[in-house]
Design a protein around this motif. Structure first.
Motif, PDB file in Angstrom:
ATOM      1  N   TYR A  70       2.266 -45.936  -3.885  1.00 17.27           N
ATOM      2  CA  TYR A  70       3.402 -45.824  -2.971  1.00 17.27           C
ATOM      3  C   TYR A  70       3.634 -44.364  -2.578  1.00 17.27           C
ATOM      4  O   TYR A  70       3.887 -44.053  -1.405  1.00 17.27           O
ATOM      5  CB  TYR A  70       4.660 -46.398  -3.615  1.00 17.27           C
ATOM      6  N   GLU A  71       3.524 -43.462  -3.543  1.00 19.99           N
ATOM      7  CA  GLU A  71       3.706 -42.045  -3.259  1.00 19.99           C
ATOM      8  C   GLU A  71       2.621 -41.517  -2.327  1.00 19.99           C
ATOM      9  O   GLU A  71       2.860 -40.600  -1.533  1.00 19.99           O
ATOM     10  CB  GLU A  71       3.704 -41.247  -4.563  1.00 19.99           C
ATOM     11  N   GLN A  72       1.424 -42.094  -2.426  1.00 19.41           N
ATOM     12  CA  GLN A  72       0.301 -41.612  -1.625  1.00 19.41           C
ATOM     13  C   GLN A  72       0.223 -42.283  -0.261  1.00 19.41           C
ATOM     14  O   GLN A  72      -0.092 -41.631   0.741  1.00 19.41           O
ATOM     15  CB  GLN A  72      -1.017 -41.863  -2.378  1.00 19.41           C
ATOM     16  N   TYR A  73       0.496 -43.600  -0.226  1.00 15.25           N
ATOM     17  CA  TYR A  73       0.202 -44.376   0.985  1.00 15.25           C
ATOM     18  C   TYR A  73       1.350 -45.250   1.483  1.00 15.25           C
ATOM     19  O   TYR A  73       1.267 -45.800   2.575  1.00 15.25           O
ATOM     20  CB  TYR A  73      -0.989 -45.302   0.729  1.00 15.25           C
ATOM     21  N   GLY A  74       2.393 -45.426   0.701  1.00 12.69           N
ATOM     22  CA  GLY A  74       3.403 -46.416   1.041  1.00 12.69           C
ATOM     23  C   GLY A  74       3.192 -47.668   0.192  1.00 12.69           C
ATOM     24  O   GLY A  74       2.513 -47.636  -0.827  1.00 12.69           O
ATOM     25  N   ASP A  75       3.775 -48.766   0.617  1.00 14.21           N
ATOM     26  CA  ASP A  75       3.682 -50.002  -0.171  1.00 14.21           C
ATOM     27  C   ASP A  75       2.240 -50.397  -0.437  1.00 14.21           C
ATOM     28  O   ASP A  75       1.377 -50.301   0.446  1.00 14.21           O
ATOM     29  CB  ASP A  75       4.395 -51.149   0.553  1.00 14.21           C
ATOM     30  N   ALA A  76       1.985 -50.873  -1.673  1.00 15.76           N
ATOM     31  CA  ALA A  76       0.651 -51.305  -2.074  1.00 15.76           C
ATOM     32  C   ALA A  76       0.641 -52.817  -2.246  1.00 15.76           C
ATOM     33  O   ALA A  76       1.366 -53.348  -3.093  1.00 15.76           O
ATOM     34  CB  ALA A  76       0.243 -50.625  -3.379  1.00 15.76           C
TER      35      ALA A  76
END
Length: 271
Positions: A70-76
């Protein structure tokens, strides 16, 4: 193909027990720390056997991964966290076995109870692997062939068969435990197991400075489709080096801000 004799000339050091072999194999790569036995403070290590017996640990692992993603890309999406954990877990027995086979011509116990791993932070991938049993399988000219911990097989083909069988047995237990927690079919899970072996052997050669030797070992280990594994080695030439076509997908492409499919994804590369 390298012979056992040429391997001894390359390594150049007599290793009488598994700990020495693991230390040498670990020194030939920079990806994951390898050891025999757990450190004195081991509360944050995960025993594979215990994890497979209490699959709530997979939910905890995936939750930690979801936070990092989430910190890198948003919702997983669930498939992405499941795909990452599937790949990471199978790499624990696969990578340890590949490194020891490639550098030492030894196969350790791969029983889940005999392996443990530590996860990094904040990205919760396995950054250390521990072998918890001193026994191993080796070739007749191994310097420790007569030791109490050694079981001897006649040739490299037999040793490769031991590795493949031990890894497959571990993978079967993982799939039995993990499958009810995810929406993956058995083919996807066994494809990931196949990737773990093939990719680990390619990396063993690459990190050790002789990628071609890793390719030869992968062909020895996976000469053809040997069920329940889903294919033989898929390593192929790429420019001046080697790449491989994955059998499984990590579902990284589902991340909203990801970079799309991986270059080795089966969605992109033909068989």
């Amino acid at each position: 193909m390298r012979t056992t004799a040429s391997l001894r000339l390359v390594t150049g050091t007599r290793r009488d027990d598994l700990a020495e072999s693991v230390a040498h194999a670990s020194s030939q790569q920079v990806r994951t720390s390898l050891r025999v036995g757990l450190p004195e403070i081991s509360d944050d290590w995960v025993n594979c056997g215990r994890l497979l017996s209490d699959t709530a640990g997979f939910a905890t692992w995936r939750a930690a991964l979801a936070e990092w993603l989430y910190e890198q890309y948003g919702d997983a999406p669930e498939r992405t966290t499941a795909g990452y954990v599937m790949t990471w877990y199978l790499g624990v027995p696969g990578y340890l076995a590949a490194l020891l086979f490639h550098h030492e011509r030894r196969v350790p116990s791969l029983r889940p109870e005999h392996l443990a791993f530590h996860t990094a932070r904040p990205r919760p991938h396995p950054d250390s692997i521990a072998a918890l049993d001193d026994r191993f399988v080796c070739l007749p000219d191994d310097p420790a062939a007569r030791s109490r911990e050694a079981t001897v097989v006649p040739d490299e083909q037999a040793l490769a068969a031991v590795l493949r069988g031990r890894f497959t047995a571990h993978a079967a237990r993982f799939i039995e435990a993990f499958a009810p927690t995810v929406r993956f079919g058995r083919h996807t899970l066994w494809a990931a197991a196949t990737d773990a072996l093939d990719d680990s052997m390619l990396l063993a050669g690459r990190y050790g400075g002789d990628e071609g030797a890793g390719v030869l070992d992968a062909e020895l280990l996976l000469p053809a489709r040997l069920g329940p594994l889903t294919s033989g080695s898929t390593i192929r030439p790429s420019g001046t080096g080697w790449t491989r076509r994955r059998e499984s997908c990590c579902f990284h492409y589902l991340l909203a801000q990801g970079k799309g499919a991986c270059s080795t994804c089966p969605r992109l590369l033909p068989k």
